[in-house]
Design a protein around this motif. Structure first.
Motif, PDB file in Angstrom:
ATOM      1  N   SER A 213       0.802  -1.068   0.033  1.00 24.04           N
ATOM      2  CA  SER A 213       0.035  -0.016  -0.111  1.00 24.04           C
ATOM      3  C   SER A 213       0.758   1.333  -0.056  1.00 24.04           C
ATOM      4  O   SER A 213       0.268   2.335  -0.070  1.00 24.04           O
ATOM      5  CB  SER A 213      -0.808  -0.005   1.256  1.00 24.04           C
ATOM      6  N   ASP A 214       2.042   1.229   0.088  1.00 21.49           N
ATOM      7  CA  ASP A 214       2.961   2.292   0.259  1.00 21.49           C
ATOM      8  C   ASP A 214       3.796   2.558  -1.122  1.00 21.49           C
ATOM      9  O   ASP A 214       4.638   3.523  -1.181  1.00 21.49           O
ATOM     10  CB  ASP A 214       3.808   2.500   1.347  1.00 21.49           C
ATOM     11  N   GLN A 215       3.152   1.930  -2.202  1.00 20.53           N
ATOM     12  CA  GLN A 215       4.002   2.237  -3.263  1.00 20.53           C
ATOM     13  C   GLN A 215       3.080   2.249  -4.520  1.00 20.53           C
ATOM     14  O   GLN A 215       2.223   1.201  -4.609  1.00 20.53           O
ATOM     15  CB  GLN A 215       4.910   1.198  -3.472  1.00 20.53           C
ATOM     16  N   PRO A 216       3.432   3.006  -5.550  1.00 24.39           N
ATOM     17  CA  PRO A 216       2.239   2.690  -6.824  1.00 24.39           C
ATOM     18  C   PRO A 216       2.852   1.729  -7.646  1.00 24.39           C
ATOM     19  O   PRO A 216       3.941   1.104  -7.586  1.00 24.39           O
ATOM     20  CB  PRO A 216       2.661   4.273  -7.689  1.00 24.39           C
ATOM     21  N   TYR A 217       1.768   1.089  -8.525  1.00 20.48           N
ATOM     22  CA  TYR A 217       2.239   0.117  -9.605  1.00 20.48           C
ATOM     23  C   TYR A 217       1.807   0.959 -10.845  1.00 20.48           C
ATOM     24  O   TYR A 217       1.116   1.991 -11.082  1.00 20.48           O
ATOM     25  CB  TYR A 217       1.357  -1.029  -9.375  1.00 20.48           C
ATOM     26  N   THR A 218       2.234   0.202 -11.957  1.00 16.49           N
ATOM     27  CA  THR A 218       1.928   0.769 -13.350  1.00 16.49           C
ATOM     28  C   THR A 218       0.968  -0.166 -14.079  1.00 16.49           C
ATOM     29  O   THR A 218       1.421  -1.209 -14.035  1.00 16.49           O
ATOM     30  CB  THR A 218       3.305   0.984 -13.998  1.00 16.49           C
ATOM     31  N   PHE A 219       0.383   0.473 -14.649  1.00 10.86           N
ATOM     32  CA  PHE A 219      -0.667  -0.343 -15.818  1.00 10.86           C
ATOM     33  C   PHE A 219      -0.499   0.015 -17.207  1.00 10.86           C
ATOM     34  O   PHE A 219      -0.271   1.441 -17.321  1.00 10.86           O
ATOM     35  CB  PHE A 219      -2.197  -0.564 -15.274  1.00 10.86           C
ATOM     36  N   PHE A 220      -0.383  -0.513 -18.189  1.00 11.42           N
ATOM     37  CA  PHE A 220      -0.301  -0.181 -19.644  1.00 11.42           C
ATOM     38  C   PHE A 220      -0.838  -1.213 -20.501  1.00 11.42           C
ATOM     39  O   PHE A 220      -1.018  -2.357 -20.329  1.00 11.42           O
ATOM     40  CB  PHE A 220       1.291   0.063 -19.672  1.00 11.42           C
ATOM     41  N   CYS A 221      -0.705  -0.854 -21.648  1.00  7.68           N
ATOM     42  CA  CYS A 221      -0.911  -1.655 -22.834  1.00  7.68           C
ATOM     43  C   CYS A 221       0.306  -2.267 -23.566  1.00  7.68           C
ATOM     44  O   CYS A 221       1.120  -1.244 -23.795  1.00  7.68           O
ATOM     45  CB  CYS A 221      -1.975  -0.889 -23.861  1.00  7.68           C
ATOM     46  N   SER A 222       0.274  -3.543 -23.524  1.00  6.23           N
ATOM     47  CA  SER A 222       1.672  -4.200 -24.296  1.00  6.23           C
ATOM     48  C   SER A 222       1.654  -4.254 -25.847  1.00  6.23           C
ATOM     49  O   SER A 222       2.648  -4.778 -26.188  1.00  6.23           O
ATOM     50  CB  SER A 222       1.947  -5.340 -23.605  1.00  6.23           C
ATOM     51  N   TYR A 223       0.717  -3.893 -26.477  1.00 11.56           N
ATOM     52  CA  TYR A 223       0.623  -4.049 -27.840  1.00 11.56           C
ATOM     53  C   TYR A 223       1.710  -2.828 -28.438  1.00 11.56           C
ATOM     54  O   TYR A 223       1.831  -1.837 -27.619  1.00 11.56           O
ATOM     55  CB  TYR A 223      -0.820  -3.172 -28.197  1.00 11.56           C
ATOM     56  N   PRO A 224       2.396  -3.285 -29.260  1.00 11.97           N
ATOM     57  CA  PRO A 224       3.530  -2.510 -29.542  1.00 11.97           C
ATOM     58  C   PRO A 224       3.316  -1.100 -29.837  1.00 11.97           C
ATOM     59  O   PRO A 224       2.455  -0.596 -30.546  1.00 11.97           O
ATOM     60  CB  PRO A 224       4.021  -3.014 -31.147  1.00 11.97           C
ATOM     61  N   GLY A 225       4.036  -0.480 -29.098  1.00 11.40           N
ATOM     62  CA  GLY A 225       4.056   1.201 -29.210  1.00 11.40           C
ATOM     63  C   GLY A 225       2.906   1.835 -28.223  1.00 11.40           C
ATOM     64  O   GLY A 225       2.882   3.178 -28.344  1.00 11.40           O
ATOM     65  N   HIS A 226       2.289   1.118 -27.923  1.00  9.87           N
ATOM     66  CA  HIS A 226       1.068   1.577 -27.165  1.00  9.87           C
ATOM     67  C   HIS A 226       1.298   2.131 -25.822  1.00  9.87           C
ATOM     68  O   HIS A 226       0.663   3.114 -25.250  1.00  9.87           O
ATOM     69  CB  HIS A 226      -0.170   0.604 -27.053  1.00  9.87           C
ATOM     70  N   ILE A 227       2.440   1.661 -25.176  1.00  7.22           N
ATOM     71  CA  ILE A 227       2.648   1.976 -23.677  1.00  7.22           C
ATOM     72  C   ILE A 227       3.098   3.572 -23.774  1.00  7.22           C
ATOM     73  O   ILE A 227       3.016   4.180 -22.554  1.00  7.22           O
ATOM     74  CB  ILE A 227       3.890   1.117 -23.244  1.00  7.22           C
ATOM     75  N   SER A 228       3.467   4.192 -24.857  1.00 10.48           N
ATOM     76  CA  SER A 228       3.770   5.608 -24.890  1.00 10.48           C
ATOM     77  C   SER A 228       2.571   6.509 -24.557  1.00 10.48           C
ATOM     78  O   SER A 228       2.715   7.516 -23.961  1.00 10.48           O
ATOM     79  CB  SER A 228       4.240   5.792 -26.129  1.00 10.48           C
ATOM     80  N   MET A 229       1.307   6.134 -24.777  1.00 12.31           N
ATOM     81  CA  MET A 229       0.096   6.732 -24.563  1.00 12.31           C
ATOM     82  C   MET A 229      -0.951   6.154 -23.711  1.00 12.31           C
ATOM     83  O   MET A 229      -1.684   6.771 -23.062  1.00 12.31           O
ATOM     84  CB  MET A 229      -0.699   7.126 -26.018  1.00 12.31           C
ATOM     85  N   MET A 230      -0.648   4.811 -23.186  1.00 10.24           N
ATOM     86  CA  MET A 230      -1.590   4.041 -22.759  1.00 10.24           C
ATOM     87  C   MET A 230      -0.964   3.523 -21.233  1.00 10.24           C
ATOM     88  O   MET A 230      -0.549   2.124 -21.168  1.00 10.24           O
ATOM     89  CB  MET A 230      -2.147   2.955 -23.348  1.00 10.24           C
ATOM     90  N   LEU A 231      -0.902   4.330 -20.604  1.00  7.63           N
ATOM     91  CA  LEU A 231       0.120   4.270 -19.101  1.00  7.63           C
ATOM     92  C   LEU A 231      -0.666   4.856 -17.765  1.00  7.63           C
ATOM     93  O   LEU A 231      -1.307   5.837 -18.045  1.00  7.63           O
ATOM     94  CB  LEU A 231       1.270   4.807 -19.527  1.00  7.63           C
ATOM     95  N   GLY A 232      -0.878   4.126 -16.968  1.00  8.93           N
ATOM     96  CA  GLY A 232      -1.479   4.815 -15.674  1.00  8.93           C
ATOM     97  C   GLY A 232      -0.883   4.089 -14.423  1.00  8.93           C
ATOM     98  O   GLY A 232      -0.023   3.409 -14.664  1.00  8.93           O
ATOM     99  N   GLU A 233      -1.377   4.626 -13.447  1.00 15.04           N
ATOM    100  CA  GLU A 233      -0.985   4.050 -11.877  1.00 15.04           C
ATOM    101  C   GLU A 233      -2.225   3.516 -11.305  1.00 15.04           C
ATOM    102  O   GLU A 233      -3.387   4.099 -11.338  1.00 15.04           O
ATOM    103  CB  GLU A 233      -0.237   5.515 -11.191  1.00 15.04           C
ATOM    104  N   LEU A 234      -1.748   2.319 -10.746  1.00 10.65           N
ATOM    105  CA  LEU A 234      -2.825   1.936  -9.709  1.00 10.65           C
ATOM    106  C   LEU A 234      -1.908   1.927  -8.352  1.00 10.65           C
ATOM    107  O   LEU A 234      -0.956   1.860  -8.109  1.00 10.65           O
ATOM    108  CB  LEU A 234      -2.646   0.263  -9.987  1.00 10.65           C
ATOM    109  N   GLU A 235      -2.884   2.152  -7.366  1.00  9.40           N
ATOM    110  CA  GLU A 235      -2.427   2.113  -6.009  1.00  9.40           C
ATOM    111  C   GLU A 235      -3.487   1.565  -4.958  1.00  9.40           C
ATOM    112  O   GLU A 235      -4.646   1.735  -5.322  1.00  9.40           O
ATOM    113  CB  GLU A 235      -1.982   3.754  -5.382  1.00  9.40           C
ATOM    114  N   VAL A 236      -2.855   1.039  -3.999  1.00  2.00           N
ATOM    115  CA  VAL A 236      -3.876   0.406  -2.883  1.00  2.00           C
ATOM    116  C   VAL A 236      -4.020   1.548  -1.950  1.00  2.00           C
ATOM    117  O   VAL A 236      -3.061   1.979  -1.256  1.00  2.00           O
ATOM    118  CB  VAL A 236      -3.183  -0.757  -2.040  1.00  2.00           C
ATOM    119  N   VAL A 237      -5.317   1.829  -1.608  1.00  2.00           N
ATOM    120  CA  VAL A 237      -5.392   2.861  -0.723  1.00  2.00           C
ATOM    121  C   VAL A 237      -6.371   2.400   0.723  1.00  2.00           C
ATOM    122  O   VAL A 237      -7.263   1.529   0.506  1.00  2.00           O
ATOM    123  CB  VAL A 237      -6.139   3.986  -1.269  1.00  2.00           C
ATOM    124  N   SER A 238      -6.122   2.935   1.740  1.00  2.00           N
ATOM    125  CA  SER A 238      -6.924   2.671   3.002  1.00  2.00           C
ATOM    126  C   SER A 238      -8.060   3.326   2.942  1.00  2.00           C
ATOM    127  O   SER A 238      -8.488   4.350   2.236  1.00  2.00           O
ATOM    128  CB  SER A 238      -6.053   3.119   4.350  1.00  2.00           C
TER     129      SER A 238
END
Length: 152
Positions: free
Chosen positions: A125-150
């Motif tokens: 819960s004390d660190q962010p994780y990254t979510f993205f699309c792994s289709y070639p070239g898509h990570i540059s625009m399809m990227l976000g952050e996931l976090e566990v929150v209390s």
């Protein structure tokens, strides 16, 4: 009798995918413009498991504009996407059994959807994780952050 009603209500909440009124699932929309509709996902720490449903709202086939949803540590996202290119579409642009991948959906195209459920207890819960699309070239625009929150 009141205790039984409370226990029953809590059981219904847990079975319906919520943890103390908080949703243990989310839907992410992906478009032909190589975008997710969100850049941030907050996962309630009270959830035992969390489900992400990816919906492709565009019109293009997965062979042309496919998308998936992949979760990794932030410093591993680009390497996972790069390594996945050689795996190809048949393998969802992910290396088989890649230990860096925490969770991932299959690659989908127009009108399709895919879901993945992962164990929240494996995330810190004390660190962010990254979510993205792994289709070639898509990570540059399809990227976000996931976090566990209390719970607040």
């Amino acid at each position: 009798m009141k205790v039984l009603k409370i226990a029953s209500a809590l059981g219904v909440l847990m079975l319906s995918g919520t943890a103390f009124g908080q949703a243990c699932e989310t839907t992410v929309l992906a478009t032909d413009a190589m975008k997710y509709d969100t850049k941030h996902i907050a996962v309630p720490a009270s959830c035992k498991a969390f489900t992400v449903t990816l919906k492709h709202t565009g019109r293009l086939a997965k062979s042309v504009m496919g998308h998936n949803w992949v979760l990794t540590q932030p410093d591993q996202a680009h390497a996972v996407a790069s390594d996945g290119i050689s795996a190809g579409l048949a393998n969802n642009y992910l290396v088989a059994d890649d230990k860096r991948v925490i969770a991932a959906t299959k690659v989908i195209g127009s009108g399709e959807e895919a879901s993945v459920t992962f164990d929240v207890d494996t995330l810190k819960s004390d660190q962010p994780y990254t979510f993205f699309c792994s289709y070639p070239g898509h990570i540059s625009m399809m990227l976000g952050e996931l976090e566990v929150v209390s719970a607040q």
